[in-house]
Write an enzyme that holds these catalytic residues in place. Sequence first.
Site, PDB file in Angstrom:
ATOM      1  N   ASP A 168       0.839  -1.190   0.000  1.00  0.00           N
ATOM      2  CA  ASP A 168       0.000   0.000   0.000  1.00  0.00           C
ATOM      3  C   ASP A 168       0.874   1.239   0.000  1.00  0.00           C
ATOM      4  OD1 ASP A 168      -2.147   1.840   0.563  1.00  0.00           O
ATOM      5  OD2 ASP A 168      -3.261   0.137   1.320  1.00  0.00           O
ATOM      6  N   HIS A 247      -3.935   6.255   3.214  1.00  0.00           N
ATOM      7  CA  HIS A 247      -4.672   5.060   2.803  1.00  0.00           C
ATOM      8  C   HIS A 247      -4.110   3.796   3.449  1.00  0.00           C
ATOM      9  CE1 HIS A 247      -6.393   2.220  -0.197  1.00  0.00           C
ATOM     10  NE2 HIS A 247      -7.302   3.137  -0.340  1.00  0.00           N
ATOM     11  N   SER A 610     -12.455  -0.511  -0.919  1.00  0.00           N
ATOM     12  CA  SER A 610     -11.131  -0.561  -0.293  1.00  0.00           C
ATOM     13  C   SER A 610     -11.233  -0.621   1.223  1.00  0.00           C
ATOM     14  CB  SER A 610     -10.315   0.685  -0.646  1.00  0.00           C
ATOM     15  OG  SER A 610      -9.662   0.509  -1.855  1.00  0.00           O
TER      16      SER A 610
HETATM   17  C1  NAG Z   1      -7.286  -4.838   1.897  1.00  0.00           C
HETATM   18  O1  NAG Z   1      -7.787  -4.349   0.722  1.00  0.00           O
HETATM   19  C2  NAG Z   1      -8.722  -3.332   0.910  1.00  0.00           C
HETATM   20  C3  NAG Z   1      -9.403  -3.035  -0.396  1.00  0.00           C
HETATM   21  O2  NAG Z   1      -9.166  -3.954  -1.368  1.00  0.00           O
HETATM   22  C4  NAG Z   1      -7.999  -2.172   1.490  1.00  0.00           C
HETATM   23  O3  NAG Z   1      -8.879  -1.121   1.682  1.00  0.00           O
HETATM   24  C5  NAG Z   1      -7.394  -2.602   2.760  1.00  0.00           C
HETATM   25  O4  NAG Z   1      -6.588  -1.630   3.224  1.00  0.00           O
HETATM   26  C6  NAG Z   1      -6.575  -3.832   2.664  1.00  0.00           C
HETATM   27  N1  NAG Z   1      -6.318  -4.377   3.954  1.00  0.00           N
HETATM   28  C7  NAG Z   1      -5.390  -5.267   4.191  1.00  0.00           C
HETATM   29  C8  NAG Z   1      -5.335  -5.843   5.528  1.00  0.00           C
HETATM   30  O5  NAG Z   1      -4.598  -5.593   3.355  1.00  0.00           O
END
Ligand code: NAG
Length: 826
Positions: A168, A247, A610
């Site tokens: 992310d 995010h 998300s």
């Molecule tokens: C998982 O994916 C979602 C959306 O696809 C995102 O919003 C979220 O941060 C993610 N969480 C993890 C634990 O990876």
Amino acid sequence: MCQFIKHFLYFCRTMDSFSVFILLVLFMNAFMTFTSEAKVYMVLLDKASGGSSKNTKLLLRNQEKIASFKEKMAQEHDAFLESLLSRSAYTKLYSYTHLLNGFAIEVSSKEDIDTLRNAEGVRTIHEDVKMEKMTTHTPDFLGIPTGVWPTLGGARTSGDGVVIGFIDTGINPFHPSFMIQSSTDTSRGIYSKPTKYKGKCASGEQFPPTACNGKIVGAQYFARAAVAAGEFNATRDYASPFDADGHGSHTAATAAGNHQIPVIANDFNYGYASGMAPGARIAIYKALYAFGGYMSDVVAAVDQAVEDGVDILNLSIGPSKVPSGPSAFLNLLEMELLFATKAGVLVVQAAGNGGPSSSSMLSFSPWITSVAASITDRRYNSSVRLGNGQSFSGTGLAPPTVGEVFFPLAAAADVGQINSTDGLLTIDSCQSSEQFVRSLVQGKIVICTYTLDFDSEASGIATVADTMSKVGAAGFILTRNPDIGFEQIKGAAVTLQVPGVILNNMEASSALWEYYNANTIRSRNGRAIGFRATARILDGRRAIYTGQAPTVASYSSRGPDVNNELLENADVLKPNIMAPGSSIWAAWSPNSEGDAHIKGQIFALLSGTSMATPHIAGIAALIKQKHPHWNPSAIISAMTTTADIADQTGAPILAQKTKQISAATPFDFGGGAINPSRAIDPGLVFNINFMQYVKFLCSVPGVDDMSVRQAVGVSCPIQKTRCSDLNTPSVTVSKLIGSRRILRKVTNVGNADEKYMLIVKEPLGVKVTVIPQVFKISVNASRRITIQFNATEATNAYTFGEILMLGEKKHVVRVPMAVYVSSTIG
Ligand SMILES: *[C@@H]1O[C@H](CO)[C@@H](O)[C@H](O)[C@H]1NC(C)=O
Ligand SMILES: *[C@@H]1O[C@H](CO)[C@@H](O)[C@H](O)[C@H]1NC(C)=O
Ligand SMILES: *[C@@H]1O[C@H](CO)[C@@H](O)[C@H](O)[C@H]1NC(C)=O
Ligand SMILES: *[C@@H]1O[C@H](CO)[C@@H](O)[C@H](O)[C@H]1NC(C)=O
Ligand SMILES: *[C@@H]1O[C@H](CO)[C@@H](O)[C@H](O)[C@H]1NC(C)=O
Ligand SMILES: *[C@@H]1O[C@H](CO)[C@@H](O)[C@H](O)[C@H]1NC(C)=O
């Protein structure tokens, strides 16, 4: 666990109470081509990668040997490149050595890439693509505190030992959701690093070595392609795992944030937040930036995360456009995720925010868990009461006006400079404090209008509040402009520091203006001189719980799968499962450049698929903690077959559609709304192994055996099957002509032998026969089930049904069915 890292025998032997697995969050989005001169390509080589090659298993006994193996692979890649191209012609950005055997390189000449394409040993070449990001109450709402946490030793240890990896925008390590809370927790081992996790902690700007505190166990960042493209700006993006966006912190906190963290935004306590699996550890793989990211960086991050020990990948991002044609299932990232699945990693991805139109899914492969978003029963009810006794409710997380008194109302234009024009900005939009006469505004509630001057809804509303605070207004009411055809002003997510309410309702806006105009005294030239209309704004920050929920959110992408005939013919049901995604409070990064209206805040209220995905990732962590040996397909199956299709009141779950709200179908929510306490004990599961996925790919209409071999490195079996025979916990037939026999196999994962009775609810237009209708199944045993579809009427539309498997020990396994009868004659 050990299955996937068989070659890491050393680690399996020393496995202690921690079962390490990782959830990865990927935020990817657009498949846009990138336009700089030198281009980045991802090149896959023919040989199996280190991670899955058989003869390396015995060699790789310990970490030094793994490191030297990686080094050797990288050197082989270098030698391979040097044998073909001149050293100055390219820059190698990454060697992929775990899930994939290949590399990412930057080259500027087309001849060089053709040389590579034709070289022996090169399986495929993919040009890099740019990707973009998409965008507290929930544990209680899902019944986790009473239904699941107690079975796992309480909130703080739920998910303990599980490492969740997030691909992310990084993480804000200074956030209370991730900081060590007390020395008691430390002494209870809550913040010790699971011994099996071996990811690094790369410190850097805003990311001291102490950021990896035991809750955060690893952190790295991947930006070589972003740097090569000239888009990485170290001042804005931070050359460290630090989250410059927000995010990544938001999703990490939703999945695995600490328990009972006060949510404070604009000095107001909105309640307490907790992750789904507060005991889980967090591993950060930053590969997305303010501008988005590049697939070759994301691929490198996934490769590293799986090598470090992940079991679940959470993709909060999806392509903004699904690749078209037969190659869709076979694109590089999809293939890497299939290999991650093979390695035991559950991949969880947002369905997309393209709803409510049908076939709007962005996440489409059957090995991925695609998550739909629901709205919960929490509402923030902000409202305004007028001097004439009328009340209107609206949105806006804002404080009330002071005291129980009424304040004069004034239209923005009536308290502004007479000659006020600031470029093309009209004063009605309340976007600039310079246009107001402070002495006229002070102590009044100003009526503003939503106009095209608003940059974006959210930042525009934040600017209105800012303006009002500067000019000393008592508050504001934002009304709708009938000439702007927006469905709604979406300002609910903005926390405001001044009293305000956003009236979405057209009639309310009209009634307010009528009242105002009737009570405003004007001079002969039309200037307002007496303000007799009054109002007071009530507190919009207190949640109310309606009890009716969940409902599929209008923006949540809908099935059947994506808008691509090829993929529809693949007979895959999408989405798979639904979780809360609307108005989710979680951690934020105060430095965020992404969203100006929440800059400086450490919590943000966001909505989107998300936001739903980390709920599933966190719940998957709880399931994995309880059942460390389950493979990804068993976890998907457990969640799908136990999901709720009725809401809290017992009525069928509804779905927001374009103009109405109607009963939800599997294309809206897959199996239904996640029910964590049932998912942890599903009774039966539908398992799928790697070769079955390969067989599936080989059966997709329009996909030839050669492309499967190029993508997966494995040949198709001689014996073909149908896509609908992939052992999913659902049945989808997109083109039923006459009849079809569908095969499934269930495995008893309960702790006792159990007798099941099968009950079928037929979709319209189909006679469904299941064999057997009653069976007894021993613990860990499997048995085949045949589902015979015989068309009785060409519906030429999808119709839905279900198979219920009722166990005598109270297990209820629900298998949704979707079928499109094209013809009754086969
Ligand atoms: C998982 O994916 C979602 C959306 O696809 C995102 O919003 C979220 O941060 C993610 N969480 C993890 C634990 O990876
Ligand atoms: C990098 O980002 C900083 C902060 O946002 C900005 O001031 C600067 O102009 C950017 N530099 C470039 C080259 O874009
Ligand atoms: C919201 O508040 C208004 C005014 O106080 C009230 O009339 C309305 O019923 C409330 N709505 C809900 C859903 O509670
Ligand atoms: C608008 O009027 C104010 C006072 O009435 C004056 O000071 C100001 O210069 C005027 N602005 C313009 C742009 O004419
Ligand atoms: C079923 O399998 C699980 C996991 O492999 C094992 O722990 C358990 O002992 C098995 N139970 C029986 C009755 O064989
Ligand atoms: C369904 O179709 C199959 C194949 O055509 C046939 O053998 C079977 O008898 C049919 N079953 C029913 C219930 O009509």
